[in-house]
Design a protein around this motif. Structure first.
Motif, mmCIF file in Angstrom:
data_model
loop_
_atom_site.group_PDB
_atom_site.id
_atom_site.type_symbol
_atom_site.label_atom_id
_atom_site.label_comp_id
_atom_site.label_asym_id
_atom_site.label_seq_id
_atom_site.Cartn_x
_atom_site.Cartn_y
_atom_site.Cartn_z
ATOM 1 N N PRO A 1 0.852 -1.219 0.099
ATOM 2 C CA PRO A 1 -0.006 -0.089 -0.246
ATOM 3 C C PRO A 1 0.812 1.242 0.116
ATOM 4 N N GLN A 2 1.894 1.112 0.359
ATOM 5 C CA GLN A 2 2.896 2.034 0.443
ATOM 6 C C GLN A 2 3.473 2.677 -0.909
ATOM 7 N N SER A 3 2.962 1.827 -1.946
ATOM 8 C CA SER A 3 3.277 2.030 -3.372
ATOM 9 C C SER A 3 4.794 2.739 -3.762
ATOM 10 N N HIS A 4 5.487 2.057 -2.961
ATOM 11 C CA HIS A 4 6.939 2.359 -3.192
ATOM 12 C C HIS A 4 7.629 2.021 -4.640
ATOM 13 N N ALA A 5 7.042 0.876 -5.126
ATOM 14 C CA ALA A 5 7.672 0.446 -6.324
ATOM 15 C C ALA A 5 7.250 1.190 -7.333
ATOM 16 N N SER A 6 5.891 1.456 -7.428
ATOM 17 C CA SER A 6 5.042 2.467 -8.344
ATOM 18 C C SER A 6 5.885 3.649 -8.503
ATOM 19 N N LEU A 7 6.040 4.441 -7.213
ATOM 20 C CA LEU A 7 6.843 5.712 -7.247
ATOM 21 C C LEU A 7 8.244 5.453 -7.722
ATOM 22 N N HIS A 8 8.636 4.628 -7.567
ATOM 23 C CA HIS A 8 10.161 4.334 -8.121
ATOM 24 C C HIS A 8 10.281 4.270 -9.453
ATOM 25 N N VAL A 9 9.346 3.904 -10.146
ATOM 26 C CA VAL A 9 9.269 3.884 -11.805
ATOM 27 C C VAL A 9 8.507 4.986 -12.192
ATOM 28 N N GLY A 10 8.241 5.924 -11.296
ATOM 29 C CA GLY A 10 7.715 7.299 -11.817
ATOM 30 C C GLY A 10 6.077 7.279 -11.998
ATOM 31 N N ILE A 11 5.385 6.170 -11.191
ATOM 32 C CA ILE A 11 4.064 6.258 -11.527
ATOM 33 C C ILE A 11 3.309 6.580 -10.019
ATOM 34 N N GLU A 12 2.644 7.626 -10.367
ATOM 35 C CA GLU A 12 1.719 8.033 -8.899
ATOM 36 C C GLU A 12 0.304 8.300 -9.618
ATOM 37 N N LEU A 13 -0.565 7.400 -9.157
ATOM 38 C CA LEU A 13 -1.880 7.445 -9.303
ATOM 39 C C LEU A 13 -2.851 8.423 -9.208
ATOM 40 N N SER A 14 -3.587 8.811 -10.105
ATOM 41 C CA SER A 14 -4.856 9.852 -9.608
ATOM 42 C C SER A 14 -5.915 8.977 -9.396
ATOM 43 N N ALA A 15 -6.856 9.587 -8.392
ATOM 44 C CA ALA A 15 -8.204 9.141 -8.303
ATOM 45 C C ALA A 15 -8.699 8.698 -9.646
ATOM 46 N N GLY A 16 -9.302 7.435 -9.571
ATOM 47 C CA GLY A 16 -10.030 6.797 -10.881
ATOM 48 C C GLY A 16 -9.151 5.941 -11.621
ATOM 49 N N ASP A 17 -7.752 5.926 -11.483
ATOM 50 C CA ASP A 17 -6.759 5.224 -12.178
ATOM 51 C C ASP A 17 -6.669 3.747 -11.555
ATOM 52 N N ALA A 18 -6.737 2.954 -12.514
ATOM 53 C CA ALA A 18 -6.988 1.343 -12.110
ATOM 54 C C ALA A 18 -5.697 1.126 -11.283
ATOM 55 N N SER A 19 -5.619 0.387 -10.410
ATOM 56 C CA SER A 19 -4.598 -0.103 -9.720
ATOM 57 C C SER A 19 -4.569 -1.759 -9.276
ATOM 58 N N ILE A 20 -3.632 -2.035 -8.563
ATOM 59 C CA ILE A 20 -3.738 -3.564 -8.055
ATOM 60 C C ILE A 20 -5.117 -3.862 -6.967
ATOM 61 N N TYR A 21 -5.342 -2.807 -6.481
ATOM 62 C CA TYR A 21 -6.525 -2.911 -5.782
ATOM 63 C C TYR A 21 -7.798 -3.043 -6.391
ATOM 64 N N ASP A 22 -7.933 -2.358 -7.654
ATOM 65 C CA ASP A 22 -9.018 -2.615 -8.541
ATOM 66 C C ASP A 22 -9.111 -4.201 -9.057
ATOM 67 N N VAL A 23 -7.853 -4.581 -9.265
ATOM 68 C CA VAL A 23 -7.599 -5.832 -9.810
ATOM 69 C C VAL A 23 -8.026 -6.955 -9.016
ATOM 70 N N LEU A 24 -7.591 -6.928 -7.567
ATOM 71 C CA LEU A 24 -7.824 -7.759 -6.591
ATOM 72 C C LEU A 24 -9.168 -7.844 -6.057
ATOM 73 N N LEU A 25 -9.914 -6.567 -6.122
ATOM 74 C CA LEU A 25 -11.159 -6.306 -5.437
ATOM 75 C C LEU A 25 -12.234 -6.052 -6.318
ATOM 76 N N HIS A 26 -12.149 -5.562 -7.528
ATOM 77 C CA HIS A 26 -13.364 -4.961 -8.167
ATOM 78 C C HIS A 26 -13.236 -5.302 -9.304
ATOM 79 N N GLY A 27 -12.562 -6.584 -9.797
ATOM 80 C CA GLY A 27 -12.628 -7.589 -10.910
ATOM 81 C C GLY A 27 -11.909 -6.584 -12.218
#
Ligand SMILES: Nc1ncnc2c1ncn2[C@@H]1O[C@H](COP(=O)(O)OP(=O)(O)O)[C@@H](O)[C@H]1O
Ligand SMILES: [Mg+2]
Length: 294
Positions: A40-66
């Motif tokens: 949840p700290q998203s360090h790997a995402s930040l490390h490769v320059g990805i900071e998600l905005s509201a509405g962007d799909a993430s691993i959370y949506d993959v695991l819990l919202h199909g």
């Protein structure tokens, strides 16, 4: 697909640095790599320059919202994609707990991608909660980053026991690929002693223990300031400082891992036919993910 969970319940030992730079090194070796940010700290995402905005799909949506992995995945560089995380992943522990087959959700969603990627690298959070259990259920191997200080062995036994529990209850093929010394200072007596102790501890494993056959990787990752700097530039080490010791060490690790006998593939063979995720047989995984997300 070989899948490796990068795991240690201690923070600050080099998990994220290893997940990102090992994934990038394997991609440079010509392998197609999917990096999964499961912290949840998203360090790997930040490390490769990805900071998600509201509405962007993430691993959370993959695991819990199909959401499909293809919807959330982003291309990082040639042959390297990431399924990023967002802080909302903290809620996943509780939400997953209500699910049936709650330990196997990640394994299930990765299944269809098993023939699309050569490697899946999972960056775990510093805990042994349900998200980490999902990583261990989806992985064939565990790589344990460790710092060679006098408390190194403290906690390693507990970690290995947890891996054993998952192996016996959920994923019988899971094995410990090895212990990786990070921020290693070869010249110091303490480092040498700790490395020797860990090697001795691993070699004393009984055949039915998950860490039987585990070893200390012969590659060690030296302390290198470039490795500490590159996350703040949103780059992996090969884009930030390709001539550094950090790049040299992670490239050596990738070669050592790629050379190891092809390990058991634990991610279940695709239940969804691969043709349904790949737009054409010629597409690269990055293109396939991109198309599938359209
Ligand atoms: N080999 C290294 N040399 C120098 N700094 C490092 C090295 N490996 C990791 N670091 C730094 O140490 C800190 C913790 O590393 P990190 O990979 O985030 O650990 P974890 O994911 O286990 O919490 C980070 O600031 C990282 O940049
Ligand atoms: Mg981390």
């Amino acid at each position: 697909m070989r899948s490796l969970a990068i795991l240690n319940q201690k923070g600050g030992v080099g998990k994220t640095t290893t997940a990102v730079n090992l994934a990038a090194a394997l991609a440079r070796l010509g392998r197609n790599v999917l990096l999964v940010d499961l912290d949840p700290q998203s360090h790997a995402s930040l490390h490769v320059g990805i900071e998600l905005s509201a509405g962007d799909a993430s691993i959370y949506d993959v695991l819990l919202h199909g959401a499909a992995i293809a919807e959330a995945a982003r291309t990082v560089s040639k042959r390297l994609s990431i399924v990023p995380a967002h802080i909302d992943l903290v809620a996943a522990e509780l939400e997953l707990a209500q699910r049936e087959e709650r330990e196997r959700v990640l394994a299930g969603v990765l299944g269809p991608y098993a023939s699309l990627f050569d490697y899946c690298i999972i960056d775990c959070s510093p805990s042994l909660g349900l998200l980490t259990v999902n990583a261990l259920a989806a992985a064939g191997e565990v790589l344990i980053p460790l710092q060679a200080h006098f408390l190194a062995l403290h906690g390693l036994g507990r970690l290995l026991e947890s891996i054993s529990l998952v192996r016996h209850g959920i994923n019988p093929q899971l094995r410990v690929a090895g212990v990786l010394f990070c921020m290693f200072e070869k010249a110091t007596k303490l480092s040498q002693e700790v490395a020797g102790d860990v090697e001795q501890f691993l070699s004393a494993a009984e055949p039915d223990q998950a860490w039987h056959g585990a070893r200390v990787f012969s590659t060690t990752i030296r302390r290198n300031v470039k490795l500490a700097e590159c996350p703040s530039f949103g780059k992996h080490i090969f884009d930030y400082a390709p001539a550094s010791h950090g790049a040299e060490d992670y490239f050596a690790l990738a070669k050592e891992i790629a050379k190891a006998a092809k390990s058991i593939q634990v991610v279940a063979e695709a239940e969804v036919p691969v043709a349904s995720v790949m737009p054409s047989p010629m597409a690269t995984p990055s293109e396939a993910l991109h198309h599938a997300a359209q």
